[in-house]
Motif scaffolding. Sequence first.
Motif, PDB file in Angstrom:
ATOM      1  N   THR A   1      17.733  15.363 -20.519  1.00 26.20           N
ATOM      2  CA  THR A   1      17.812  15.443 -21.969  1.00 26.20           C
ATOM      3  C   THR A   1      16.951  14.325 -22.530  1.00 26.20           C
ATOM      4  O   THR A   1      17.195  13.146 -22.258  1.00 26.20           O
ATOM      5  CB  THR A   1      19.270  15.304 -22.455  1.00 26.20           C
ATOM      6  OG1 THR A   1      20.036  16.361 -21.861  1.00 26.20           O
ATOM      7  CG2 THR A   1      19.357  15.395 -23.966  1.00 26.20           C
ATOM      8  N   ILE A   2      15.930  14.710 -23.295  1.00 27.88           N
ATOM      9  CA  ILE A   2      14.955  13.757 -23.829  1.00 27.88           C
ATOM     10  C   ILE A   2      15.060  13.735 -25.342  1.00 27.88           C
ATOM     11  O   ILE A   2      15.080  14.783 -25.986  1.00 27.88           O
ATOM     12  CB  ILE A   2      13.523  14.155 -23.400  1.00 27.88           C
ATOM     13  CG1 ILE A   2      13.423  14.170 -21.871  1.00 27.88           C
ATOM     14  CG2 ILE A   2      12.491  13.216 -24.006  1.00 27.88           C
ATOM     15  CD1 ILE A   2      12.145  14.771 -21.335  1.00 27.88           C
ATOM     16  N   ALA A   3      15.122  12.528 -25.902  1.00 26.07           N
ATOM     17  CA  ALA A   3      15.156  12.351 -27.351  1.00 26.07           C
ATOM     18  C   ALA A   3      13.821  11.796 -27.818  1.00 26.07           C
ATOM     19  O   ALA A   3      13.315  10.827 -27.252  1.00 26.07           O
ATOM     20  CB  ALA A   3      16.291  11.400 -27.743  1.00 26.07           C
ATOM     21  N   LEU A   4      13.264  12.432 -28.838  1.00 30.27           N
ATOM     22  CA  LEU A   4      12.017  11.959 -29.439  1.00 30.27           C
ATOM     23  C   LEU A   4      12.291  11.605 -30.893  1.00 30.27           C
ATOM     24  O   LEU A   4      12.985  12.330 -31.598  1.00 30.27           O
ATOM     25  CB  LEU A   4      10.939  13.049 -29.411  1.00 30.27           C
ATOM     26  CG  LEU A   4      10.248  13.332 -28.093  1.00 30.27           C
ATOM     27  CD1 LEU A   4      11.119  14.186 -27.215  1.00 30.27           C
ATOM     28  CD2 LEU A   4       8.939  14.015 -28.351  1.00 30.27           C
ATOM     29  N   PHE A   5      11.752  10.493 -31.317  1.00 29.32           N
ATOM     30  CA  PHE A   5      11.789  10.065 -32.711  1.00 29.32           C
ATOM     31  C   PHE A   5      10.374  10.296 -33.224  1.00 29.32           C
ATOM     32  O   PHE A   5       9.423   9.723 -32.680  1.00 29.32           O
ATOM     33  CB  PHE A   5      12.171   8.581 -32.754  1.00 29.32           C
ATOM     34  CG  PHE A   5      12.840   8.125 -34.001  1.00 29.32           C
ATOM     35  CD1 PHE A   5      13.845   8.855 -34.610  1.00 29.32           C
ATOM     36  CD2 PHE A   5      12.469   6.919 -34.576  1.00 29.32           C
ATOM     37  CE1 PHE A   5      14.468   8.402 -35.758  1.00 29.32           C
ATOM     38  CE2 PHE A   5      13.081   6.457 -35.718  1.00 29.32           C
ATOM     39  CZ  PHE A   5      14.090   7.206 -36.309  1.00 29.32           C
ATOM     40  N   VAL A   6      10.212  11.179 -34.217  1.00 27.84           N
ATOM     41  CA  VAL A   6       8.874  11.598 -34.646  1.00 27.84           C
ATOM     42  C   VAL A   6       8.740  11.546 -36.163  1.00 27.84           C
ATOM     43  O   VAL A   6       9.731  11.607 -36.890  1.00 27.84           O
ATOM     44  CB  VAL A   6       8.553  13.036 -34.169  1.00 27.84           C
ATOM     45  CG1 VAL A   6       8.583  13.132 -32.654  1.00 27.84           C
ATOM     46  CG2 VAL A   6       9.489  14.060 -34.781  1.00 27.84           C
ATOM     47  N   ASN A   7       7.482  11.435 -36.622  1.00 31.80           N
ATOM     48  CA  ASN A   7       7.216  11.551 -38.052  1.00 31.80           C
ATOM     49  C   ASN A   7       7.528  12.977 -38.475  1.00 31.80           C
ATOM     50  O   ASN A   7       7.253  13.933 -37.752  1.00 31.80           O
ATOM     51  CB  ASN A   7       5.751  11.233 -38.368  1.00 31.80           C
ATOM     52  CG  ASN A   7       5.453   9.760 -38.262  1.00 31.80           C
ATOM     53  OD1 ASN A   7       6.255   8.921 -38.643  1.00 31.80           O
ATOM     54  ND2 ASN A   7       4.302   9.435 -37.701  1.00 31.80           N
ATOM     55  N   ASP A   8       8.116  13.120 -39.643  1.00 34.64           N
ATOM     56  CA  ASP A   8       8.456  14.441 -40.178  1.00 34.64           C
ATOM     57  C   ASP A   8       7.211  15.023 -40.836  1.00 34.64           C
ATOM     58  O   ASP A   8       7.034  14.924 -42.049  1.00 34.64           O
ATOM     59  CB  ASP A   8       9.615  14.306 -41.178  1.00 34.64           C
ATOM     60  CG  ASP A   8      10.157  15.640 -41.624  1.00 34.64           C
ATOM     61  OD1 ASP A   8       9.760  16.672 -41.060  1.00 34.64           O
ATOM     62  OD2 ASP A   8      10.979  15.653 -42.563  1.00 34.64           O
TER      63      ASP A   8
END
Length: 165
Positions: free
Chosen positions: A4-11
């Motif tokens: 399970t990978i979490a990415l924090f990205v620009n919207d």
Amino acid sequence: MQHTIALFVNDQPGVLTRVATLFGQRGFNIDSITVGASEEAGLSRMIITTTGDDHQINQLMKQLTKLIDVISVTNLSKNPFVSRELALIKVSAKPSQMVELNGIIEPFRASIVDIGPNSLIIQATGDTEKIDALLVLLKTYGIIELTRTGSMAMARSNVVEAASI
């Protein structure tokens, strides 16, 4: 092995496409993906489940950190984390079967959210294994329609191992 990978990205438009394309180019299947607003305005969090060995996942994470608009990448599977999924399940059912179906879904803390003349819709939340177990039991009644959110996940406590740009 499931990761399970979490990415924090620009919207921003196109971020999801770039991430999904990278997975495809590297030969990874996305088992589930959820994307939504995060605690910071203008940033979204993606939760992706996929399968691969540790070396493959590490390489994938390095490639993800190189994408424009990706702020951080975390392999939640490395530490304890909480994971939940939502499922809506339309089951074939006669009014005479309601008590029986209630007895099946109650231990799963699921609920009936819609009743029709020949079917009902059940809402269930929990980890993937819990949803899968409920589906096995409901299969005998006839599952007419099924939709699942995919996993939503978060690291427990302050345990976070992130690679930031």
